[in-house]
Design an enzyme around this catalytic site. Structure first.
Site, PDB file in Angstrom:
ATOM      1  N   ASP A  95       0.848  -1.198   0.000  1.00 46.44           N
ATOM      2  CA  ASP A  95       0.000   0.000   0.000  1.00 46.44           C
ATOM      3  C   ASP A  95       0.883   1.247   0.000  1.00 46.44           C
ATOM      4  OD1 ASP A  95      -1.768   2.104   0.642  1.00 46.44           O
ATOM      5  OD2 ASP A  95      -3.093   0.723   1.693  1.00 46.44           O
ATOM      6  N   LYS A 145      -1.141   9.927   0.592  1.00 46.08           N
ATOM      7  CA  LYS A 145      -1.107  11.224   1.261  1.00 46.08           C
ATOM      8  C   LYS A 145       0.170  11.365   2.086  1.00 46.08           C
ATOM      9  CE  LYS A 145      -6.126  11.732   1.554  1.00 46.08           C
ATOM     10  NZ  LYS A 145      -7.284  11.927   2.467  1.00 46.08           N
ATOM     11  N   LYS A 152      -3.101  -8.476 -13.422  1.00 48.46           N
ATOM     12  CA  LYS A 152      -4.160  -7.713 -14.075  1.00 48.46           C
ATOM     13  C   LYS A 152      -4.106  -6.258 -13.629  1.00 48.46           C
ATOM     14  CE  LYS A 152      -7.314 -11.667 -14.453  1.00 48.46           C
ATOM     15  NZ  LYS A 152      -8.618 -12.244 -14.013  1.00 48.46           N
TER      16      LYS A 152
END
Length: 263
Positions: A164, A168, A243
């Protein structure tokens, strides 16, 4: 692919020979828990394949070859199994890339950490469908697994693909790839072992390159072989295009791989 939540990384500990067990006093996590429904097929995979392929979390060091041992193996087969390299994967999402890599590297053992239950079920399902024998899953926070279960100098490789990025700026401190974690991983790599990270978010790629470059136990494999890539590595053949990654490439997004070696 990977999900994580890294709040406060522990201090760097590059002098691995002096590293001693410490009380677990940390808020660091290698994940965030995501909502998701486990399908009937994934639940069936848990029931049928879980006993063989799931490795329970424990607070003591693990013999990393033990989960891959075969009860009916001959002494020669057992020795051959014990000699196979072991790669830790942190955060495999739904397991598509993990299953692919395990299939193209059948002589490598993969210990994979993921807390997302549907993802664990999906990888178990893929294991059954592809008859894979070289994957074991620890459905627990990878940071605690590293701290408590992984001996020093025990890993031949580490894969961290698409963690991840926490876009921000105020959330950058939650990124998984931080100095403290990298020091722990470097200490658990064998000399010559590798740490491979990949991301499609350029600011995170720059942070990953900087953090890995600052770890004294690691050396950038790409600096001499591919100087035109400015420290990044070509995509290794074993890592497939997912994908998600293909969609990003069609949209003009870049993908950066960083591969460092334990010295």
């Amino acid at each position: 692919m990977n999900t994580e939540n890294n709040e406060n990384t522990a201090p760097s500990a590059s002098a691995e020979s002096t590293e001693a067990p410490k009380p677990f006093m940390r808020t660091i996590k290698s994940f965030i828990r995501r909502a998701g429904r486990t399908t009937a097929g994934q639940a069936k995979a848990f029931e049928v394949l879980g006993p063989q392929f799931l490795v329970p979390y424990q607070t003591s060091l693990l013999d990393l070859q033990a989960p891959f041992a075969q009860a009916d193996a001959t002494p020669e087969e057992a020795a051959a199994q014990a000699a196979k390299p072991i790669v830790l994967e942190i955060g495999f999402g739904m397991g598509e890339a993990t299953a692919h890599i395990a299939s193209v590297l059948p002589d490598t053992h993969f210990l994979c950490c993921e807390v997302h239950e549907p993802g664990v079920g999906a990888l178990l399902k893929r294991i059954g469908e592809r008859n894979l024998t070289n994957i074991r899953i620890c459905a627990h926070d990878a940071v605690e697994v590293i701290d408590h279960m992984l001996p020093l100098h025990s890993l031949d490789g580490v894969h961290i693909f698409f963690p991840d990025p926490w876009h921000k700026t105020k959330h950058n401190k939650r990124r998984l790839i931080q100095q403290g974690l990298v020091a722990k991983l470097a200490a658990r790599l064998k000399v010559g072992g590798y740490l491979h990270c990949a991301t499609d978010w350029q600011p995170y790629a720059e942070q990953i390159l900087a953090v890995l470059s600052a770890e004294p136990l690691l050396r950038n494999r790409a600096l001499q072989s591919h100087p035109q890539l400015e420290g990044y590595a070509p995509k290794p053949l074993y890592r497939p295009l997912t994908k998600f990654e293909n969609r990003g490439i069609r949209l003009g997004h870049g993908v950066w791989d960083a591969v460092f070696e334990r010295v």
